[in-house]
Motif scaffolding. Structure first.
Motif, PDB file in Angstrom:
ATOM      1  N   ARG A 159      30.665  42.639  48.460  1.00 29.16           N
ATOM      2  CA  ARG A 159      31.625  41.855  47.681  1.00 29.16           C
ATOM      3  C   ARG A 159      32.547  42.798  46.931  1.00 29.16           C
ATOM      4  NH1 ARG A 159      31.839  40.268  42.447  1.00 29.16           N
ATOM      5  NH2 ARG A 159      29.778  41.150  42.039  1.00 29.16           N
ATOM      6  N   ALA A 160      33.827  42.457  46.887  1.00 32.20           N
ATOM      7  CA  ALA A 160      34.797  43.280  46.170  1.00 32.20           C
ATOM      8  C   ALA A 160      34.713  43.016  44.673  1.00 32.20           C
ATOM      9  CB  ALA A 160      36.209  42.991  46.665  1.00 32.20           C
ATOM     10  N   ASP A 161      34.893  44.079  43.881  1.00 29.92           N
ATOM     11  CA  ASP A 161      34.957  43.951  42.425  1.00 29.92           C
ATOM     12  C   ASP A 161      36.342  43.524  41.961  1.00 29.92           C
ATOM     13  OD1 ASP A 161      32.242  45.288  41.496  1.00 29.92           O
ATOM     14  OD2 ASP A 161      33.059  46.536  43.098  1.00 29.92           O
ATOM     15  N   TYR A 162      37.359  43.919  42.709  1.00 35.16           N
ATOM     16  CA  TYR A 162      38.751  43.617  42.355  1.00 35.16           C
ATOM     17  C   TYR A 162      39.451  43.106  43.610  1.00 35.16           C
ATOM     18  CZ  TYR A 162      37.202  47.090  38.938  1.00 35.16           C
ATOM     19  OH  TYR A 162      36.474  47.799  38.006  1.00 35.16           O
ATOM     20  N   VAL A 163      40.083  41.938  43.516  1.00 35.30           N
ATOM     21  CA  VAL A 163      40.736  41.312  44.670  1.00 35.30           C
ATOM     22  C   VAL A 163      42.150  40.906  44.278  1.00 35.30           C
ATOM     23  CG1 VAL A 163      40.674  39.409  46.318  1.00 35.30           C
ATOM     24  CG2 VAL A 163      38.530  40.449  45.551  1.00 35.30           C
ATOM     25  N   GLY A 164      43.110  41.336  45.087  1.00 42.76           N
ATOM     26  CA  GLY A 164      44.483  40.915  44.839  1.00 42.76           C
ATOM     27  C   GLY A 164      44.712  39.462  45.186  1.00 42.76           C
TER      28      GLY A 164
END
Length: 203
Positions: A159-164
């Motif tokens: 899972r990404a911590d930061y997503v645009g």
């Protein structure tokens, strides 16, 4: 942007070669600016942050994020590039590809907060390869993940911590990220996956 250069109609309506633009340059800039602020907040000022872009467009995004962090904090943020080709689990299943460059900042990654940066998060296998590659380069205190687009369809528990932008897609769709440094244009395009729609030109 002046009136002469402003595209006609909403972003979602602009279609080229079967691909629809879901993000354009200003949208990408805003997404990266938000990610930069989230990184600073989560890492309490980013003092120990190192950005590593996954080849190829992840490197461009890492450089942009480093510049945004510098603008906010007034000091340089180390960044580099990570090639994961030899760590991929599908290496023998795909045609041979050219190796990219892995370049670490002078201080390395030991005891640092490493933020891996990529353009699209899909199955998670590229990120898994990046973690394996990073393991051979040092021992970070923590590893986080920043992506411009999360399109879903994960095959690994990553899972990404930061997503645009979270962009729900089907397996019959293809996501293309274009960046001015690589492609002479900033955009995220959504269209038919190869073999499911009009034939794409080779890149």
């Amino acid at each position: 942007m002046n009136a002469a250069s402003r595209p006609d109609g909403p972003v979602e309506a602009r279609v080229a070669d079967g691909h629809k633009a879901v993000l354009e340059g200003p949208d990408i800039r805003r997404a990266l600016t938000r990610i930069a602020h989230e990184i600073l907040e989560r890492t309490k000022g980013g003092d120990d942050v190192v950005l590593l872009g996954i080849q190829t467009r992840g490197v461009t995004l890492a450089e942009r994020l480093a510049e945004l962090l510098r603008e906010v904090e007034g000091r340089p943020v180390p960044w580099g590039s990570l090639d994961v080709t030899m760590y991929r689990d599908d290496l023998r299943m795909k045609p041979a590809r050219a190796l990219g460059r892995t370049e670490l900042p002078a201080a390395g990654v030991d005891d640092r907060i490493v933020v891996l940066v990529d353009d699209v998060l899909f199955s998670g296998r590229t990120v898994r390869a990046a973690l394996d590659a990073l393991n051979d380069l040092g021992r970070p205190r923590a590893v986080q993940l920043a992506v411009l687009v999360d399109r879903g369809h994960r095959e690994l528990p990553i899972r990404a911590d930061y997503v645009g932008k979270n962009l729900p897609t089907s397996m019959r769709e293809n996501v293309k990220v274009l960046l001015a440094e690589n492609d002479a244009r900033d955009a995220v395009l959504l269209g038919p996956a190869p073999g499911t729609g009009p034939k794409e030109s080779s890149k």
